[in-house]
Motif scaffolding. Structure first.
Motif, PDB file in Angstrom:
ATOM      1  N   ALA A 129      -7.956   9.292  -2.705  1.00 45.49           N
ATOM      2  CA  ALA A 129      -9.057   8.329  -2.584  1.00 45.49           C
ATOM      3  C   ALA A 129      -9.780   8.493  -1.252  1.00 45.49           C
ATOM      4  O   ALA A 129     -11.005   8.369  -1.176  1.00 45.49           O
ATOM      5  CB  ALA A 129      -8.511   6.905  -2.725  1.00 45.49           C
TER       6      ALA A 129
ATOM      7  N   TRP B 101      -2.214   8.832  -4.248  1.00 48.27           N
ATOM      8  CA  TRP B 101      -3.474   8.181  -4.629  1.00 48.27           C
ATOM      9  C   TRP B 101      -4.324   7.902  -3.394  1.00 48.27           C
ATOM     10  O   TRP B 101      -5.533   8.155  -3.385  1.00 48.27           O
ATOM     11  CB  TRP B 101      -3.200   6.862  -5.352  1.00 48.27           C
ATOM     12  N   LEU B 102      -3.684   7.385  -2.338  1.00 48.75           N
ATOM     13  CA  LEU B 102      -4.419   7.022  -1.128  1.00 48.75           C
ATOM     14  C   LEU B 102      -5.053   8.252  -0.475  1.00 48.75           C
ATOM     15  O   LEU B 102      -6.219   8.213  -0.037  1.00 48.75           O
ATOM     16  CB  LEU B 102      -3.475   6.328  -0.141  1.00 48.75           C
TER      17      LEU B 102
ATOM     18  N   GLU C 215      -7.750  -1.448  -4.278  1.00 45.75           N
ATOM     19  CA  GLU C 215      -8.292  -0.363  -5.100  1.00 45.75           C
ATOM     20  C   GLU C 215      -7.189   0.359  -5.869  1.00 45.75           C
ATOM     21  O   GLU C 215      -7.431   0.903  -6.946  1.00 45.75           O
ATOM     22  CB  GLU C 215      -9.045   0.654  -4.220  1.00 45.75           C
ATOM     23  N   PHE C 216      -5.980   0.374  -5.305  1.00 48.64           N
ATOM     24  CA  PHE C 216      -4.840   0.996  -5.979  1.00 48.64           C
ATOM     25  C   PHE C 216      -4.507   0.235  -7.253  1.00 48.64           C
ATOM     26  O   PHE C 216      -4.261   0.837  -8.310  1.00 48.64           O
ATOM     27  CB  PHE C 216      -3.639   1.011  -5.033  1.00 48.64           C
ATOM     28  N   TYR C 217      -4.521  -1.094  -7.172  1.00 48.02           N
ATOM     29  CA  TYR C 217      -4.247  -1.898  -8.360  1.00 48.02           C
ATOM     30  C   TYR C 217      -5.345  -1.729  -9.405  1.00 48.02           C
ATOM     31  O   TYR C 217      -5.070  -1.730 -10.606  1.00 48.02           O
ATOM     32  CB  TYR C 217      -4.116  -3.370  -7.981  1.00 48.02           C
TER      33      TYR C 217
ATOM     34  N   TRP D 286      -7.053   0.959  -9.887  1.00 43.43           N
ATOM     35  CA  TRP D 286      -6.788   2.276 -10.507  1.00 43.43           C
ATOM     36  C   TRP D 286      -5.643   2.163 -11.513  1.00 43.43           C
ATOM     37  O   TRP D 286      -5.723   2.705 -12.622  1.00 43.43           O
ATOM     38  CB  TRP D 286      -6.452   3.277  -9.401  1.00 43.43           C
TER      39      TRP D 286
ATOM     40  N   THR E  22       3.605   7.942  -5.343  1.00 42.53           N
ATOM     41  CA  THR E  22       2.391   7.760  -6.151  1.00 42.53           C
ATOM     42  C   THR E  22       1.294   7.094  -5.332  1.00 42.53           C
ATOM     43  O   THR E  22       0.135   7.521  -5.354  1.00 42.53           O
ATOM     44  CB  THR E  22       2.703   6.911  -7.402  1.00 42.53           C
ATOM     45  N   TYR E  23       1.662   6.056  -4.593  1.00 39.01           N
ATOM     46  CA  TYR E  23       0.676   5.366  -3.754  1.00 39.01           C
ATOM     47  C   TYR E  23       0.135   6.297  -2.667  1.00 39.01           C
ATOM     48  O   TYR E  23      -1.078   6.327  -2.406  1.00 39.01           O
ATOM     49  CB  TYR E  23       1.292   4.130  -3.113  1.00 39.01           C
TER      50      TYR E  23
ATOM     51  N   PHE F 293      -0.127  -2.982  -0.751  1.00 37.58           N
ATOM     52  CA  PHE F 293      -0.944  -1.893  -1.285  1.00 37.58           C
ATOM     53  C   PHE F 293      -2.419  -2.307  -1.286  1.00 37.58           C
ATOM     54  O   PHE F 293      -2.737  -3.495  -1.355  1.00 37.58           O
ATOM     55  CB  PHE F 293      -0.525  -1.549  -2.721  1.00 37.58           C
ATOM     56  N   ARG F 294      -3.298  -1.333  -1.264  1.00 34.00           N
ATOM     57  CA  ARG F 294      -4.731  -1.619  -1.308  1.00 34.00           C
ATOM     58  C   ARG F 294      -5.131  -2.156  -2.673  1.00 34.00           C
ATOM     59  O   ARG F 294      -4.563  -1.766  -3.708  1.00 34.00           O
ATOM     60  CB  ARG F 294      -5.534  -0.353  -0.991  1.00 34.00           C
TER      61      ARG F 294
END
Length: 351
Positions: free
Chosen positions: A328, A324-325, A170-172, A174, A320-321, A167-168
């Motif tokens: 974003a 979000w992606l 930035e996801f973590y 968030w 969810t990912y 995962f990116r």
């Protein structure tokens, strides 16, 4: 007084566990007194019945006051904890130490106060949110909390047999900034959904949600990141759900037990850094148990029960990912849908 008694995060966790156990003993003591309240009988038109389940711990004749006390307390409890989260995320230093900060004391105090208030509210009015909303809503909030934990912990233990999903970063970030709001809503909603009645299923459930409140109150402490502590909180959902299903004489007990055990074996047990031979023994024991149950106790075609809960949890993580992606990317927060660099590991707390 609290500051003199609790100076470190581990002391707060220890006293939080003792407090939760004490409340559970008080719930047992309250059990006989609550039999005076007449409860609703099974209604084929109830919102839960399309799932084949009727939540029986609700009043036969609720009043405006009984309903209002539950809903207002739930709303105020949630808003106050959200204020402490905002305080911690936006106004406090984001340093993980073993010393409690003012925001930790405030959050612990708020949760302790509303736990006592719910006990008194049950004794006087009995009612909970269950009077007005179906039980699957409380179940979904817990599922949401569990799959977000799996996503967050992917950075430390991986998601599939110790392997990390890329995962990116930035996801973590968030998740770090906003998971507290989602978790607190989930646990407080579940807490006020149920009256504090004594059944073994309710008792394990209340113990679980109170310990999660302690965990949430210890934001930005080393205990908040402790691997074994987090694992215990994840695993407590298994006995709670299994006991509820068994007391309802419901075959869903197999789905809950084997479903959550599957998540433990695929994802959660890799928190413990077990030796390879120990892991292999656990794998073999689990497979042998499944073969016995679905060849001699259940029917072979019913083995799909094992994958239902894991499938939902893992699908929800990737959904969810993905959402979000996409958001974003559309808002310019990331310039590519690809992972350009590995996410850094989370700060490590002592085990």
């Amino acid at each position: 007084m609290m500051q003199n008694l609790l100076k470190t995060d581990r002391q707060a966790a220890d006293w939080g566990i003792l407090f939760a156990v004490g409340v559970c003993i008080a719930i047992i003591a309250l059990g006989g007194y609550l039999t005076q309240f007449p409860l609703a009988t099974e209604d084929p038109t109830a919102p839960d019945m399309f799932l084949g389940f009727f939540y029986q711990w609700q009043l036969a004749n609720p009043t405006i006051l009984s309903r209002l006390t539950a809903w207002v307390a739930f709303a105020v409890h949630t808003l106050l904890i959200w204020m402490t989260i905002y305080w911690a995320v936006e106004k406090s230093p984001r340093t993980y130490t073993d010393r409690l900060k003012p925001v930790n004391y405030v959050a612990l105090g708020i949760n302790a106060l509303f736990i006592v208030l719910h006990y008194l509210q049950t004794a006087v009015f009995y009612d909970g949110l269950a009077q007005d909303v179906p039980s699957w809503t409380a179940q979904f909030t817990v599922i949401m909390m569990l799959f977000i934990i799996i996503a967050i912990e992917n950075r430390r233990r991986g998601m599939f047999f110790g392997k990390k999903v890329p995962f990116r970063k930035e996801f973590y970030r968030w998740l770090r900034d906003y998971h507290g709001y989602a978790f607190s809503f989930a646990v407080i909603y579940t807490f006020w959904f149920h009256p504090m009645v004594f059944t073994w299923g309710h008792l394990v459930g209340f113990l679980h949600v109170m310990l999660v409140m302690v965990q949430g109150s210890l934001m930005f402490t080393r205990m908040h990141l402790n691997r074994k502590w987090i694992l215990i909180l994840e695993l407590l959902v298994l006995p709670h759900s299994a006991i509820i299903a068994m007391t309802q004489a419901n075959s869903l007990a197999y789905m809950f037990v084997f479903g959550f055990m599957s998540i433990f074996i695929v994802t959660q047990m890799h928190t413990l850094r077990l030796k390879t031979w120990v892991k292999n023994l656990i794998y073999l024991g689990f497979v042998a148990t499944l073969l016995y149950v679905y060849l001699f106790v259940r029917q072979p075609y019913q083995i799909n029960e094992v994958i239902r809960i894991p499938l939902i949890d893992y699908l929800m993580i990737f959904m969810t990912y993905g959402l979000w992606l996409l958001f974003a990317r559309l808002t310019g927060r990331v310039d590519s849908l690809r992972v350009e660099e590995p996410a850094p590991p989370m700060p490590v707390a002592g085990d």
